[in-house]
Design an enzyme around this catalytic site. Structure first.
Site, short mmCIF file in Angstrom:
data_model
loop_
_atom_site.label_atom_id
_atom_site.label_comp_id
_atom_site.label_asym_id
_atom_site.label_seq_id
_atom_site.Cartn_x
_atom_site.Cartn_y
_atom_site.Cartn_z
N ASP A 59 -9.89 6.29 -3.23
CA ASP A 59 -8.64 6.55 -4.08
C ASP A 59 -9.16 7.17 -5.47
OD1 ASP A 59 -9.05 4.34 -5.26
OD2 ASP A 59 -6.92 3.85 -5.19
N GLU A 110 0.76 -1.37 0.00
CA GLU A 110 0.11 0.16 0.03
C GLU A 110 0.76 1.31 0.02
OE1 GLU A 110 -2.84 0.25 -0.65
OE2 GLU A 110 -3.61 -1.94 -0.71
N TYR A 142 -6.85 6.83 3.12
CA TYR A 142 -7.03 5.55 2.12
C TYR A 142 -6.27 4.34 2.72
CZ TYR A 142 -5.61 2.41 -1.53
OH TYR A 142 -5.54 1.37 -2.28
#
Ligand code: SF4
Length: 356
Positions: A136, A38, A118
């Site tokens: 996102d 991520e 996010y």
């Protein structure tokens, strides 16, 4: 959105199970792999991330090895991915987790370095199945099209506040992590920015924009004005022993902290540059001009006297592969050395591809 919510969720999950890409953080799932992926995927495409992810987990297999590594090693492993603050934050996060344990909720993940709404939602839902929705660019695009919503979205914060409630309303109540992965995958592979593959889209019956054929006009993102900037840099080569002058940004620098680049000249020298290249940083379009400067005349060109400037140092050419350079300068150096007629350019090119 059109139609029934549970039918939408079922279609999305069934499509994801059948079509998801085989990615290393999916085939070998762990909290650490989810967090690293991520962080790397913020601002960067999957294809670019894949080789970095493989090298990273081989070099730093867990939070403990990352927390204990020298920061220069961490930056070196990130070299070329850009937005280096992510690497420093990722290491700070590892230190935090070793000291205080794994955050128990999305809200606690938000307290960690470099973790925005996010990333917190992605990690908490994928690794812990917490029912929090991700928002996102991919998700905004899908939601704007599903709901045919023309609201202009000027920033990530505006996207979160406007589309967050839509994303939450659609979230699968029992499989939030898989749902989040599925909607991101749909945005990356089907509901693309230009030319979305609507004929292959599993949620087409629910899409208002498809029904109205307005998908190419959505989402509405106001154009950011781009600022142009010109930078002049010095290419200073010393022949005996062969070495190149580099400037290293201090640890507290706003950008590129701890990384090296060819030093900037305060004034453009009179002769035309040896080579010019362009790069983009956020909304800045930067044109960089490189000037060949004789080592004996650096002071005359406004570079600080070398011995008195700790951020300026000659690096032996045969050790340049060990220096953490910014991505563009690493890429441009072979052409610069060739243009300067540097006899060792060819040897340097082979060294520059080494990553030890
Ligand atoms: Fe996107 Fe087309 Fe699917 Fe609508 S039908 S969600 S525009 S890919």
């Amino acid at each position: 959105m059109r139609g029934d919510l549970s039918e939408f969720q079922d279609r999305l999950l069934a499509w994801f199970q059948a079509n998801k890409r085989d990615l290393p953080w999916r085939s070998q799932p762990s909290l650490y792999h989810t967090v690293v992926s991520e962080f790397m995927l913020q601002q960067t495409q999957v294809e670019t991330v894949l080789p970095y992810f493989a090298r990273w987990v081989a070099r730093f297999p867990d939070f403990a090895s990352l927390a204990a590594a020298p920061q220069q090693d961490v930056l070196k492993a990130w070299e070329g991915l850009g937005y280096y603050r992510r690497a420093r934050n990722l290491q700070a996060l590892a230190v935090h987790i070793l000291r205080d344990g794994i955050p128990a909720s999305c809200a606690q993940w938000r307290q960690l370095p470099g973790v925005g709404p996010y990333t917190a939602a992605a990690v908490a839902s994928i690794a812990r199945n917490e029912p929090v929705a991700v928002v996102d660019g991919n998700v905004v695009r899908i939601l704007a099209r599903l709901f045919a919503d023309p609201t202009p979205i000027a920033s990530a914060a505006a996207a979160q506040s406007h589309f967050g409630p839509f994303a939450t309303a659609l979230l699968h109540p029992h499989q939030p992590g898989t749902h989040n992965e599925a909607i991101m995958e749909l945005g990356a592979t089907i509901c693309r920015k230009s030319a979305p593959l609507c004929a292959s889209c599993p949620v087409r019956p629910h899409c208002k924009a498809f029904a109205r054929q307005s998908q190419s006009a959505l989402p509405v993102i106001p154009r950011k004005t781009s600022r142009a900037r010109t930078v002049h840099r010095a290419l200073v080569l010393r022949s005996e022993p062969p070495a190149l002058l580099l400037a290293t940004y201090p640890p507290n620098a706003q950008r590129l902290a701890g990384l090296s680049e060819l030093p900037e000249l305060p004034q453009p020298p009179a002769p035309p540059p040896l080579l010019s290249r362009s790069r983009r940083i956020a909304n800045e379009a930067i044109r960089e001009h490189f000037h060949l400067i004789d080592p004996s005349s650096t002071a005359a060109h406004g570079l600080p006297v070398l011995l008195a400037a700790p951020h300026l140092r000659f690096h032996p050419i045969h050790e340049l592969h060990l220096v953490t350079l910014s991505g563009p300068h690493r890429k441009w150096l072979p052409a610069l050395l060739r243009a300067a007629g540097w006899s060792g350019a060819k040897a340097w090119e082979s060294l520059s591809t080494r990553s030890d």
